[in-house]
Design an enzyme around this catalytic site. Sequence first.
Site: not given
Length: 437
Positions: A125, A141, A138, A339, A346, A121-122, A143, A302, A134
């Site tokens: 990076r 989450c 969570c 985000d 961000k 995206r950037y 995702r 999100d 995981c």
Amino acid sequence: MIYNNVQKEIAHKIEKEPQVSNWKDWKWQIKHSIKSLEKFEYLTDIKFDKEERKNLEKTFEKFPLSITPYYLSVIDKKNYKNDPVFKQAFGGIEELTTLESEHADPLSEDKDSPVEGITHRYPDRVLFHVSNICSMYCRHCTRKRKVGDIDFVPSKDQLSAGIEYIKNTPQVRDVLLSGGDPLMLPDDKLDWLLSEISQIPHVELIRIGTRMPVVLPYRITDNLISILKKYHPLWINTHFNHPNEITASAKESLAKLADGGFPLGNQSVLLADVNDCPRIMKSLLHKLVQNRVRPYYLYQCDLSEGLSHFRTPIGKGIEIMESLIGHTSGFARPTYVIDAPGGGGKIPVMPNYIISWSTNKVVLRNYEGVITTYKEPDSYEPKMCDRDCGNCDLDLNLSEIDESESIGIEKLLSDSCDTISLVPEDNERLQRRDENE
């Protein structure tokens, strides 16, 4: 590491004759993760009525349950409905409510994926998805479309596609390993992955995003530390959301990482009825810096499916930042960010401290409400910058000169480009112009 009475009780229910070493074995913890309503009730003595059970079973059919015995032991059973650990780990029927504004992939990570596993995206990076698994799922989450729904660890061949993309993309200087949780990979596979990436000449640093110090601190073993230390500069970001999560075991895992020489950061998510309180947030941040972890981001929750009950107004985040700026150390304050939906990245959202300005003076206010002025220079002569860094007469002395083109707002500010505005492609006014030509 501490082995307390609550942990002993849970361990005895899992095994008739548990060993302390088993409780502290991260693989044992994974093996005995709580993945059913019945097991949760058995280990905690918390009982749900018939209607609650029916709703919870519906929820876990879509968004599975998985809690490590360790993280289960942190729940306050006497006040579990208000407990911040319970709320992050257990879930409820409200997760099945999906608003029109919510999406399976709200950040368009899949659309920004040039090859499997990579989100680029950037400019400089990439995010490298190295696992969907995981140690705990969570409930907030972002995702959920991947984590929990589809337990999947890429093979070396699949990871190699991401490595090849990084090798063939020289502008990538920073690689973030994410998932799932990268530390769910076996030590030997993690060692191989880090070795492959670190040998790429243009990669300057590697980051790991992990929640292990929070939900399974025993994963931070001496052997893991010895592997990670081979790949400095290696940065590690973790994910504490509430001060109750910073237990004696969590502190020990953080100490191991800090003593290993890894810069530690923390990314929290602002969650309704969990940490949306200035006092709670300040307590969390102070405990983090006491354990050599620098607060990095505070995320607005999100627009992922089923998270509406966790989402706060942005104004709550601004209020929290107002309570921190000027009221605690600068390095103890995170950057509050949204985000952006659709993959915009961000966006910092902070209180406004500039009240007004003129050609030579800026009017500002401080955290106390004091209004002051800053006198700007009257004779500043800006240097024309054509981004020809190789012939610049400033004393840069850079061994590697970045002559990349500016984009976005930077482009509008740059002297090297005559662009005067950025206009959306579907702008109706410009479409009419084209039609009239």
